[in-house]
Design an enzyme around this catalytic site. Sequence first.
Site, PDB file in Angstrom:
ATOM      1  N   CYS A   1       4.838  -2.715  -6.751  1.00 23.79           N
ATOM      2  CA  CYS A   1       3.841  -3.714  -6.365  1.00 23.79           C
ATOM      3  C   CYS A   1       3.640  -4.763  -7.465  1.00 23.79           C
ATOM      4  O   CYS A   1       4.443  -5.679  -7.578  1.00 23.79           O
ATOM      5  CB  CYS A   1       2.527  -3.038  -5.967  1.00 23.79           C
ATOM      6  SG  CYS A   1       1.464  -4.145  -5.038  1.00 23.79           S
TER       7      CYS A   1
ATOM      8  N   HIS B   1       3.528   1.106  -2.038  1.00 25.79           N
ATOM      9  CA  HIS B   1       3.128   2.123  -3.028  1.00 25.79           C
ATOM     10  C   HIS B   1       3.777   3.463  -2.680  1.00 25.79           C
ATOM     11  O   HIS B   1       3.306   4.163  -1.782  1.00 25.79           O
ATOM     12  CB  HIS B   1       1.602   2.244  -3.067  1.00 25.79           C
ATOM     13  CG  HIS B   1       0.966   1.065  -3.726  1.00 25.79           C
ATOM     14  ND1 HIS B   1       0.591   1.073  -5.050  1.00 25.79           N
ATOM     15  CD2 HIS B   1       0.712  -0.175  -3.261  1.00 25.79           C
ATOM     16  CE1 HIS B   1       0.097  -0.112  -5.368  1.00 25.79           C
ATOM     17  NE2 HIS B   1       0.162  -0.893  -4.300  1.00 25.79           N
TER      18      HIS B   1
ATOM     19  N   GLU C   1       3.726   6.260  -4.053  1.00 29.37           N
ATOM     20  CA  GLU C   1       2.936   7.484  -4.297  1.00 29.37           C
ATOM     21  C   GLU C   1       2.265   7.960  -3.017  1.00 29.37           C
ATOM     22  O   GLU C   1       1.835   9.111  -2.922  1.00 29.37           O
ATOM     23  CB  GLU C   1       1.899   7.250  -5.406  1.00 29.37           C
ATOM     24  CG  GLU C   1       0.808   6.239  -5.123  1.00 29.37           C
ATOM     25  CD  GLU C   1       1.184   4.803  -5.478  1.00 29.37           C
ATOM     26  OE1 GLU C   1       2.393   4.493  -5.512  1.00 29.37           O
ATOM     27  OE2 GLU C   1       0.261   3.993  -5.705  1.00 29.37           O
TER      28      GLU C   1
END
Lengths: 189, 226
Positions: A86, A168, A170
């Site tokens: 990002c 993202h 994660e």
Amino acid sequence: MILLVDLCNRTHPLSRDEFVLPIAHIVEKSGTTPVIRHYTQLSREDCEAASCSILCGTALKDNEFIHHLDEFQWLKEGRIPSLGICAGMQVMAKVFGGKIEQGDEIGMIMVRTVREDPLLEGKQEFSAYELHSFAPVPTDSFLVLAASSRCVQVIRHQSLPLYGVLFHPEVRNEWVVQRFLHLFMEGTD
Amino acid sequence: MRLGVLFSGGKDSTYACGRAMEMEEVVCLITVRPQNRESYMFHTPNIHWVRLQAEAAALPLIEVESEGIEEEELRDLARAVMLARDHHAIEGVVTGAILSVYQAARIQKICRDLDLWCFNPLWHTDEASYMQRLIDTGFHIIISGVFSAPFDESWLGKELDIRALRELSGFTRTHGITLTGEGGEYETFVLDAPFFEKRIQVEGASTEYHNYHGRYDITAARLVKK
């Protein structure tokens, strides 16, 4: 050593828990303890010791990093394989002469692979979590590997070991970080 | 930075509040009180006792009622955040979201529309470390509701201590629950936290339980010295 670069505004470090520690947790699960450094505190020793680096994301309102591109010139050397997430991808694009445009996406969106690459192998289309107000427009020094309906989502430098992802990983896509580590770190799965 | 914490009275928003206090200025708690027990967004058991928790933490509370209907809840949440901005000049919002993309994305959009920062200090945290940290740092937490197998009635009102944590860890393996209850498997209520100036003493409670679903409703409670 795996270097995690914290791009959050130092005045508001609460974001570090949200954008850096989840990536550290993924790296730890691969069997390595990463070293975390704020981008303003990176030393020559850190860069020399790093076998790869991950530039982490920031809060939606936190775009301070974009005013400090001089702190990221080490990316141009291409010595450290790096994954920009990002904000980290935006930095990569800017350091190599690209642009940043308004373009927000929040929540789960569909990402489509447009060019084959070991990072995205077997992933023609996947759902990813987005949290950005700006989107990078990289120069031709980067190949576009994947995109959403609104913007470029995954890039790879033409000749240097640099990847950028706008979403993202994660959130529901830990495999991106794991594959990046696998590509550039011996002994990680 | 002046922050308002989206506060349900459960462990996650209470921990997030304490974490925010370590780095920024928390100026108020913000609670949306759904009338619908099946609220999509908000934790419900004992939500009416957040006033006592706010008093224990010596923080002002912004409270908004919601019918608890999907999507309309978001307008109620936005209204609550706007009240906090107007009354306490908050510059950002803190949440206890851990895994819920549904919650996190919606709150991020509200903050974007109101030009506020949004902080989620528990986002994708290591759940086992976080749960252990709650116990180690002196949070006093009870189970205020259970909503999935294999929880039996004995869990209602049970303290979340090291023994309970060990049992929850077992349930993650045997029944696939999330350790933190982020999947809605159980809810919690915080009686004491490191930043509380007083602790809450429960003086009366009722329980109801059927088929792995149960609630522990506090009927009387007061603040006592720590």
